[in-house]
Design an enzyme around this catalytic site. Structure first.
Site, short mmCIF file in Angstrom:
data_model
loop_
_atom_site.label_atom_id
_atom_site.label_comp_id
_atom_site.label_asym_id
_atom_site.label_seq_id
_atom_site.Cartn_x
_atom_site.Cartn_y
_atom_site.Cartn_z
N ARG A 178 2.64 2.66 -2.59
CA ARG A 178 2.58 3.51 -3.74
C ARG A 178 1.50 2.79 -4.69
O ARG A 178 1.10 1.79 -4.63
CB ARG A 178 3.94 3.72 -4.26
CG ARG A 178 4.67 2.40 -4.24
CD ARG A 178 6.06 2.62 -4.53
NE ARG A 178 6.89 1.50 -4.04
CZ ARG A 178 7.51 0.50 -5.18
NH1 ARG A 178 7.19 0.86 -6.41
NH2 ARG A 178 8.14 -0.59 -4.63
N ALA A 221 2.65 -16.51 -15.64
CA ALA A 221 2.51 -17.84 -14.59
C ALA A 221 1.86 -17.54 -13.41
O ALA A 221 0.99 -18.16 -12.99
CB ALA A 221 3.67 -18.67 -14.68
N ALA A 222 2.64 -16.54 -12.81
CA ALA A 222 1.98 -16.18 -11.35
C ALA A 222 0.53 -15.65 -11.52
O ALA A 222 -0.42 -16.05 -10.55
CB ALA A 222 3.09 -15.12 -10.73
N LYS A 223 0.30 -14.67 -12.30
CA LYS A 223 -0.96 -14.19 -12.37
C LYS A 223 -2.05 -14.95 -12.58
O LYS A 223 -3.04 -14.93 -12.18
CB LYS A 223 -0.99 -13.02 -13.14
CG LYS A 223 0.13 -11.82 -12.79
CD LYS A 223 -0.23 -11.13 -11.20
CE LYS A 223 0.36 -9.88 -10.76
NZ LYS A 223 -0.15 -9.35 -9.49
N ALA A 265 0.77 -1.14 0.04
CA ALA A 265 0.03 0.07 -0.03
C ALA A 265 1.06 1.43 -0.42
O ALA A 265 0.28 2.32 0.08
CB ALA A 265 -1.01 0.16 1.06
N TYR A 284 5.90 -13.77 -14.54
CA TYR A 284 4.90 -12.97 -14.26
C TYR A 284 3.48 -13.38 -14.92
O TYR A 284 2.45 -13.45 -13.91
CB TYR A 284 5.16 -11.42 -14.58
CG TYR A 284 4.30 -10.37 -14.05
CD1 TYR A 284 4.09 -9.76 -12.97
CD2 TYR A 284 3.37 -9.88 -15.11
CE1 TYR A 284 3.41 -8.90 -12.46
CE2 TYR A 284 2.47 -8.88 -14.64
CZ TYR A 284 2.31 -8.34 -13.35
OH TYR A 284 1.74 -7.50 -13.10
N ILE A 327 -1.26 0.48 -16.17
CA ILE A 327 -1.59 1.66 -15.24
C ILE A 327 -0.43 2.30 -14.85
O ILE A 327 0.49 1.90 -15.03
CB ILE A 327 -2.23 0.97 -14.10
CG1 ILE A 327 -3.26 -0.20 -14.31
CG2 ILE A 327 -2.81 1.98 -12.90
CD1 ILE A 327 -4.70 0.36 -14.79
#
Ligand code: NDP
Length: 249
Positions: free
Chosen positions: A18, A158-160, A16, A156, A189
């Site tokens: 940033r 694979a993790a998500k 949390a 990344y 973003i």
């Protein structure tokens, strides 16, 4: 707990300090939720406390989410001190991007540990108090990349994608206890994470966004607040994409 409102609910938001996590913490705090936001350093924790000073019951705490014992201890101390944990937002995440042929085991492990294993452990720790209180909202931050893939992000993605699958499994396990488990999948973003992308990669990504601009952390925070809301009780096991149309599921 059928008539529960926002006021006085207790939330844990990881990462949390940033970017998206800071926006989520602010969004929930503004609704009257008592937010505990995590940072990897004492300094970061202090900055969270300061950033949320206008809202009662909010504070920053130090947590490296890859430290399983520490993650369990943070959940336990929230429940002990505040009497409940209503909302868990697993937002903390890292990237270690490179093409697969150059991807080192340690970069695979770091991304999977932080972005997937730590998410499971925090869910596991939060489930017990949520089951007891027969109410809970778990929102995991995934990524458009988990659904589409992206060169240079095998670890990344694979993790998500793993988090999305785990979310559906937990949603099935916990539905009878009135605990919902969902994902929010941001697209591109404006945060520190994307600022480090090379300019040509940023331009290429922009060209794929029908809305024609990058998202803001607040765009993601609003979607998280929706799924964390007491009124989202009939939505579980879903992945809500917030990506300007760059991927349409
Ligand atoms: P940032 O890089 O801006 O911030 C990352 C946050 O995660 C920081 O608060 C950081 O804490 C925290 N964090 C990193 N490692 C750990 C750790 N080991 N333990 C605890 N906290 C940690 O990221 P974003 O705001 O851009 O991303 C937030 C989430 O959104 C991530 O899960 C990311 O994968 C996802 N996402 C982001 C997208 C984007 O375009 N920005 C797109 C799709 C998904 P500290 O400051 O203390 O280091």
């Amino acid at each position: 707990m059928s008539d529960i409102g926002w006021e006085g609910q207790v939330a844990l938001v990881t990462g949390a300090t940033r970017g998206i996590g800071a926006a989520i913490a602010r969004e929930l705090a503004a609704r009257g939720v008592h937010v505990v936001g995590t940072a990897t350093s004492d300094d970061g924790a202090q900055r969270i406390t300061q950033a949320l000073a206008a809202y009662p019951g909010c504070q920053g705490v130090r947590l490296d989410v890859t430290d399983g014992a520490a993650a369990e201890a943070v959940v336990a101390s929230i429940v002990k001190e505040r009497g409940a944990l209503h909302i868990l937002v697993n937002n903390a995440g890292i990237t270690r991007d490179t093409l697969a042929m150059r991807l080192k085991d340690e970069d695979w492990d770091a991304v999977l540990d932080t972005n997937l294993k730590a998410v499971f452990r925090l869910c596991r720790a939060a489930i017990r108090p949520m089951m007891k209180q027969r109410y809970g909202r778990i929102v995991n931050i995934t990524s458009v990349v988990g659904a589409t893939g992206n060169p240079g992000q095998a670890n990344y993605a694979a993790a998500k994608a793993g988090v999305a699958g785990m979310t559906r499994a937990l949603a099935r396990e916990l539905g009878s206890r009135r605990i919902t488990v969902n994902c929010v999948a941001p697209g591109f973003i404006e945060t520190d994470m994307t600022a480090s992308l090379p300019a040509e990669q940023q331009q290429a990504l922009l060209a794929q966004i029908p809305l024609g601009h990058l998202g803001k952390p607040a765009d993601v925070a609003h979607a998280v607040a929706f799924l964390a809301s007491p009124h989202a009780g009939y939505i579980t096991g879903q992945e809500l994409h917030v990506n300007g149309g760059m991927f349409m599921a």
